[in-house]
Design an enzyme around this catalytic site. Structure first.
Site, PDB file in Angstrom:
ATOM      1  N   ASP A 135       0.829  -1.204   0.000  1.00 40.68           N
ATOM      2  CA  ASP A 135       0.000   0.000   0.000  1.00 40.68           C
ATOM      3  C   ASP A 135       0.867   1.259   0.000  1.00 40.68           C
ATOM      4  O   ASP A 135       1.962   1.257   0.558  1.00 40.68           O
ATOM      5  CB  ASP A 135      -0.899  -0.025   1.240  1.00 40.68           C
ATOM      6  CG  ASP A 135      -2.048   0.961   1.146  1.00 40.68           C
ATOM      7  OD1 ASP A 135      -2.350   1.425   0.025  1.00 40.68           O
ATOM      8  OD2 ASP A 135      -2.642   1.271   2.187  1.00 40.68           O
ATOM      9  N   LEU A 172      11.946 -19.946  -5.048  1.00 42.56           N
ATOM     10  CA  LEU A 172      10.986 -19.040  -4.415  1.00 42.56           C
ATOM     11  C   LEU A 172       9.641 -19.255  -5.072  1.00 42.56           C
ATOM     12  O   LEU A 172       9.549 -19.365  -6.294  1.00 42.56           O
ATOM     13  CB  LEU A 172      11.403 -17.581  -4.570  1.00 42.56           C
ATOM     14  CG  LEU A 172      10.390 -16.545  -4.057  1.00 42.56           C
ATOM     15  CD1 LEU A 172      10.269 -16.606  -2.534  1.00 42.56           C
ATOM     16  CD2 LEU A 172      10.768 -15.132  -4.502  1.00 42.56           C
ATOM     17  N   HIS A 192       2.833   3.712  -8.913  1.00 42.18           N
ATOM     18  CA  HIS A 192       2.625   2.289  -9.188  1.00 42.18           C
ATOM     19  C   HIS A 192       3.820   1.696  -9.945  1.00 42.18           C
ATOM     20  O   HIS A 192       4.218   0.556  -9.685  1.00 42.18           O
ATOM     21  CB  HIS A 192       1.339   2.084  -9.984  1.00 42.18           C
ATOM     22  CG  HIS A 192       0.097   2.395  -9.195  1.00 42.18           C
ATOM     23  ND1 HIS A 192      -0.162   1.812  -7.980  1.00 42.18           N
ATOM     24  CD2 HIS A 192      -0.947   3.233  -9.452  1.00 42.18           C
ATOM     25  CE1 HIS A 192      -1.325   2.266  -7.517  1.00 42.18           C
ATOM     26  NE2 HIS A 192      -1.808   3.122  -8.384  1.00 42.18           N
TER      27      HIS A 192
END
Length: 244
Positions: free
Chosen positions: A21, A132, A38
């Protein structure tokens, strides 16, 4: 003095989930369009993904776009979708080379057809990788996920494929978007907000939470490592009683 060898070793958070956020605020604070934030946030994702295995993270789940984010302006939504597609296209080779398996959770039906094809393509390409496990929640909402799961199980019960009495926690988990992915140990939210925002409500029922005021584009590997260090000393009892 007690024997140091008797001290409990710090716990590891093998699965970390992050609510990323603050991208828009980061840009607005600088007088820039929200999409700049963003794009900066996407760069931060790259850095965290590359560093995660080195600091003990085996599973990383990131909240990229919620079912509620469609309420944002058309310009911002289209811009976000473009950023997602660009990330997949540009990072595919590196993710594969680094042994990163990439998966997506959420309702894909509303997403652009090209983006859906890219998602399937990278999931297929990285399916056998294990260094991962990266999961991206896109058009994801926890209530929506649970509702879709209940509808599916109800339809299976209606035609006699399953006995309603057999539905339990394990069966529900097996039919969620996250089937096969372990529950998160730790959920981190950046930007100072202290809400969970419909993120993994089923899976994170017993996760530890950490809320940081840092906006996502400013969230560093060092801060992540500090949070992991604090997590390592938390007492996780899962409803039980601590033992000596």
């Amino acid at each position: 003095m007690g024997d140091k060898s008797d001290a409990k070793a710090p716990r590891e958070a093998s699965h970390v989930a992050i609510i990323m956020d603050g991208n828009g605020r980061w840009a607005t604070n600088r007088g820039w369009p929200r999409l700049v934030g963003h794009r900066k946030g996407a760069e931060r994702v790259k850095q965290i993904v590359r560093a995660a295995p080195e600091i003990g993270i085996q599973w990383l789940t990131i909240y990229a776009f919620s079912t509620e984010n469609w309420k944002r302006s058309t310009e911002e939504v289209l811009g976000l979708m473009s950023i997602f597609a660009r990330y997949i296209e540009r990072e595919a080779d590196r993710l594969a080379a680094d042994g990163v398996r990439m998966r997506f959770i959420g309702d894909r039906s509303k997403l652009d057809a090209k983006l859906q094809r890219l998602m399937v393509g990278i999931e297929t390409r990285t399916a056998g990788l294990t260094r991962l496990n990266l999961t991206v929640a896109i058009n994801y909402g926890g209530r929506d996920e649970i509702t879709r799961t209940i509808r599916h199980l109800a339809s299976e019960a209606a035609v006699g494929r399953i006995d309603p009495a057999q539905i339990n926690d394990a069966m529900i988990s097996q039919h969620l978007d996250s089937a096969g992915i372990p529950d998160p140990d730790l959920v981190i939210r950046t930007s100072g907000e202290t809400r969970t925002s419909n993120f993994l409500p089923w899976q994170a029922a017993y996760a530890e939470y950490e809320f940081t005021p840092t906006l996502w584009p400013d969230f560093t590997i060092d801060e992540l490592s500090e949070i992991l260090g604090r997590f390592g000393h938390r007492d996780r009892r899962f409803g039980g009683v601590a033992t000596a």
